[in-house]
Design a protein around this motif. Structure first.
Motif, PDB file in Angstrom:
ATOM      1  N   LYS A  41      93.327  75.664   1.906  1.00  0.00           N
ATOM      2  CA  LYS A  41      93.135  75.091   3.243  1.00  0.00           C
ATOM      3  C   LYS A  41      94.016  75.698   4.313  1.00  0.00           C
ATOM      4  O   LYS A  41      93.620  75.738   5.478  1.00  0.00           O
ATOM      5  N   THR A  42      95.216  76.149   3.930  1.00  0.00           N
ATOM      6  CA  THR A  42      96.140  76.682   4.938  1.00  0.00           C
ATOM      7  C   THR A  42      96.431  78.170   4.756  1.00  0.00           C
ATOM      8  O   THR A  42      96.988  78.791   5.655  1.00  0.00           O
ATOM      9  N   GLY A  43      96.086  78.701   3.584  1.00  0.00           N
ATOM     10  CA  GLY A  43      96.413  80.099   3.293  1.00  0.00           C
ATOM     11  C   GLY A  43      97.861  80.283   2.871  1.00  0.00           C
ATOM     12  O   GLY A  43      98.301  81.397   2.620  1.00  0.00           O
ATOM     13  N   LYS A  44      98.618  79.182   2.791  1.00  0.00           N
ATOM     14  CA  LYS A  44     100.033  79.240   2.416  1.00  0.00           C
ATOM     15  C   LYS A  44     100.277  78.326   1.222  1.00  0.00           C
ATOM     16  O   LYS A  44      99.634  77.283   1.088  1.00  0.00           O
ATOM     17  N   PRO A  45     101.255  78.680   0.395  1.00  0.00           N
ATOM     18  CA  PRO A  45     101.587  77.800  -0.725  1.00  0.00           C
ATOM     19  C   PRO A  45     102.302  76.537  -0.246  1.00  0.00           C
ATOM     20  O   PRO A  45     102.978  76.551   0.784  1.00  0.00           O
ATOM     21  N   ALA A  46     102.155  75.463  -0.987  1.00  0.00           N
ATOM     22  CA  ALA A  46     102.876  74.222  -0.694  1.00  0.00           C
ATOM     23  C   ALA A  46     104.337  74.356  -1.099  1.00  0.00           C
ATOM     24  O   ALA A  46     105.214  73.722  -0.519  1.00  0.00           O
ATOM     25  N   PHE A  47     104.594  75.192  -2.124  1.00  0.00           N
ATOM     26  CA  PHE A  47     105.953  75.436  -2.611  1.00  0.00           C
ATOM     27  C   PHE A  47     106.038  76.872  -3.108  1.00  0.00           C
ATOM     28  O   PHE A  47     105.028  77.485  -3.464  1.00  0.00           O
ATOM     29  N   ALA A  48     107.272  77.403  -3.113  1.00  0.00           N
ATOM     30  CA  ALA A  48     107.475  78.813  -3.453  1.00  0.00           C
ATOM     31  C   ALA A  48     107.621  79.065  -4.955  1.00  0.00           C
ATOM     32  O   ALA A  48     107.383  80.186  -5.418  1.00  0.00           O
ATOM     33  N   GLU A  49     107.991  78.053  -5.718  1.00  0.00           N
ATOM     34  CA  GLU A  49     108.231  78.236  -7.143  1.00  0.00           C
ATOM     35  C   GLU A  49     106.962  78.674  -7.863  1.00  0.00           C
ATOM     36  O   GLU A  49     105.860  78.279  -7.503  1.00  0.00           O
TER      37      GLU A  49
END
Length: 140
Positions: A41-49
């Motif tokens: 939905k955003t093209g970005k991860p919710a978290f980096a891990e």
């Protein structure tokens, strides 16, 4: 971007407050669905891990080990206050939709042929390998 542990603590507290505590295995699958949804939905991860391919599906290792002492039992929150997280409404939607499913239904959802987990795990040769975020987004 949030830390996976902050999202996990939020989920554990929310589920406990709602009277529907979850196990570590359920938590892992819900975290995976949150990551997948954010990427789509955003093209970005919710978290980096990293999310790794383990025998029973996708796992965020640091979060898993933090709650491992609960085994398959419902997790009791170890931090009394829910952390503030980004996009809480989206997280709440996913938690509410998934927490009522059995552990094995959640495992089946992540083990579908062609899923990101199945492409990395294979017949076990990819056990413990990171699942690329692009694959999580595209194959779910």
């Amino acid at each position: 971007m949030d830390r996976a542990m902050d999202i996990a603590d939020y989920i554990v507290n929310k589920c406990s407050e709602d009277g529907e505590p979850i196990s570590n295995l359920q938590l892992q699958k819900i975290l995976y669905f949150i990551q997948r949804d954010s990427l789509r939905k955003t093209g970005k991860p919710a978290f980096a891990e990293s999310v790794e391919a383990w025998q029973f599906g996708p796992v965020v290792p640091g979060v898993y080990y933090s709650f491992a002492h609960w085994g398959g039992s419902p997790i009791v929150p170890h931090r009394p206050k829910k952390p503030e997280i980004e996009d809480r409404e989206r997280v709440d939607e996913i938690v509410d939709a998934e927490r009522g499913k059995s552990v094995w239904d959640l495992v089946r959802l992540t083990h579908k042929p062609g899923s990101a987990w199945s492409q990395i795990y294979g017949q076990g040769e990819g056990r413990g390998h990171a699942i690329p975020t692009e694959l999580i987004r595209d194959a779910g």
